[in-house]
Design a protein around this motif. Sequence first.
Motif, mmCIF file in Angstrom:
data_model
loop_
_atom_site.group_PDB
_atom_site.id
_atom_site.type_symbol
_atom_site.label_atom_id
_atom_site.label_comp_id
_atom_site.label_asym_id
_atom_site.label_seq_id
_atom_site.Cartn_x
_atom_site.Cartn_y
_atom_site.Cartn_z
ATOM 1 N N UNK A 154 0.846 -1.203 0.000
ATOM 2 C CA UNK A 154 0.000 0.000 0.000
ATOM 3 C C UNK A 154 0.879 1.250 0.000
ATOM 4 N N UNK A 155 1.950 1.222 0.801
ATOM 5 C CA UNK A 155 2.889 2.341 0.808
ATOM 6 C C UNK A 155 3.517 2.511 -0.559
ATOM 7 N N UNK A 196 0.744 -3.515 -6.619
ATOM 8 C CA UNK A 196 1.409 -2.883 -5.486
ATOM 9 C C UNK A 196 2.609 -3.669 -5.000
ATOM 10 N N UNK A 197 2.555 -4.978 -5.112
ATOM 11 C CA UNK A 197 3.676 -5.821 -4.701
ATOM 12 C C UNK A 197 4.819 -5.801 -5.724
ATOM 13 N N UNK A 198 4.534 -5.359 -6.923
ATOM 14 C CA UNK A 198 5.525 -5.430 -7.999
ATOM 15 C C UNK A 198 6.515 -4.279 -7.911
ATOM 16 N N UNK A 199 7.789 -4.588 -8.126
ATOM 17 C CA UNK A 199 8.817 -3.563 -8.220
ATOM 18 C C UNK A 199 9.192 -3.355 -9.690
ATOM 19 N N UNK A 200 9.875 -2.255 -9.970
ATOM 20 C CA UNK A 200 10.271 -1.962 -11.344
ATOM 21 C C UNK A 200 11.391 -2.891 -11.782
ATOM 22 N N UNK A 201 11.397 -3.223 -13.042
ATOM 23 C CA UNK A 201 12.475 -4.033 -13.582
ATOM 24 C C UNK A 201 13.773 -3.234 -13.555
ATOM 25 N N UNK A 202 14.842 -3.898 -13.152
ATOM 26 C CA UNK A 202 16.142 -3.241 -13.074
ATOM 27 C C UNK A 202 16.797 -3.288 -14.443
ATOM 28 N N UNK A 203 17.268 -2.141 -14.905
ATOM 29 C CA UNK A 203 17.907 -2.093 -16.218
ATOM 30 C C UNK A 203 17.866 -0.686 -16.778
ATOM 31 N N UNK A 204 18.294 -0.545 -18.015
ATOM 32 C CA UNK A 204 18.411 0.776 -18.627
ATOM 33 C C UNK A 204 17.191 1.157 -19.450
ATOM 34 N N UNK A 205 16.237 0.254 -19.605
ATOM 35 C CA UNK A 205 15.073 0.528 -20.450
ATOM 36 C C UNK A 205 14.109 1.468 -19.737
ATOM 37 N N UNK A 221 -3.609 -5.015 -5.919
ATOM 38 C CA UNK A 221 -2.704 -5.505 -4.878
ATOM 39 C C UNK A 221 -1.467 -6.148 -5.493
ATOM 40 N N UNK A 222 -1.662 -6.957 -6.523
ATOM 41 C CA UNK A 222 -0.521 -7.591 -7.195
ATOM 42 C C UNK A 222 0.416 -6.537 -7.783
#
Length: 283
Positions: free
Chosen positions: A89-90, A170-179, A167-168
């Motif tokens: 949620x945060x 919200x649990x997701x983080x950004x993909x790491x990379x240069x795109x 909710x799903x």
Amino acid sequence: MTTALPDLWIDWCSVIGVPAREINQAVLSRFARQAQPSRAVLAELRRLLAPGDPVAPAWPRGHREDTGSLQLLIRRGTTIIQHPGTHWVFRLRLRRMLFTAVLLAPRSHGGLGLDRAGALGLRPDGMNRVRGQIGVTPEPDACPACATWSWLDVIGTNSGWSHGSVRALGHRRDEVGSAHRHLRPDPNPDWHLCVGMLPAVDRWGWIDAYRSMHPSSLSAVISAAALLLDGPEPAPGPRPAAAAMQASPRRQMSHEEEEQILKRADELTARVEAILREFDTGR
């Protein structure tokens, strides 16, 4: 007196075939993607882009002259979003805060320079008109256009899918990379059906699909953004195992120093979360 233009900009314009003196946001965004300029070069060009830049009355007063403040806020907010321990949620509220910052920051910073009423009253048709004016940076984790893309993904999901889908997300983080995320198509174009762009997010992660947040809640979001700008760097997520890390010639930080820095960073994150949680009641 004619203002000198950065050499990189002049060289890029000559290759692309664009008049160097005709600076606009669309061309500047293309330049940022293709030439990968430094922050100093981008800041200088943005000052030339909008010499009569409005005051951006809702932006924290102490950062109105700092053209890198929006990028700094997005980068710090992204650090917290990417931390695996951040509550979902945060994480949603942080994405909304970064989008709010894009709406309110001066145009010379890469924002839209809206006042509070303009941000709360923004509708999807208005967002479509101004989206191309939002700044782009070489680094995806500090990019206003990418922060915008991520929040539109959230409210689009809320409009067209279930709370479980939100909710799903919200649990997701950004993909790491240069795109850059903003170069992709919008994953949830149902954001075009939203009533407002800045809805409330309650303690359970329900997003109000029918009205914008209360003005007092917007003030709290601005206060949280100012706190994040003025405070220490947020605590990063877990680092790679020591065996996989490159040796560094710099002075090694003691365990006690590291613990003290991380404690201050955690305290800042907790204060930001408390502000957003306390006032995010919708009406």
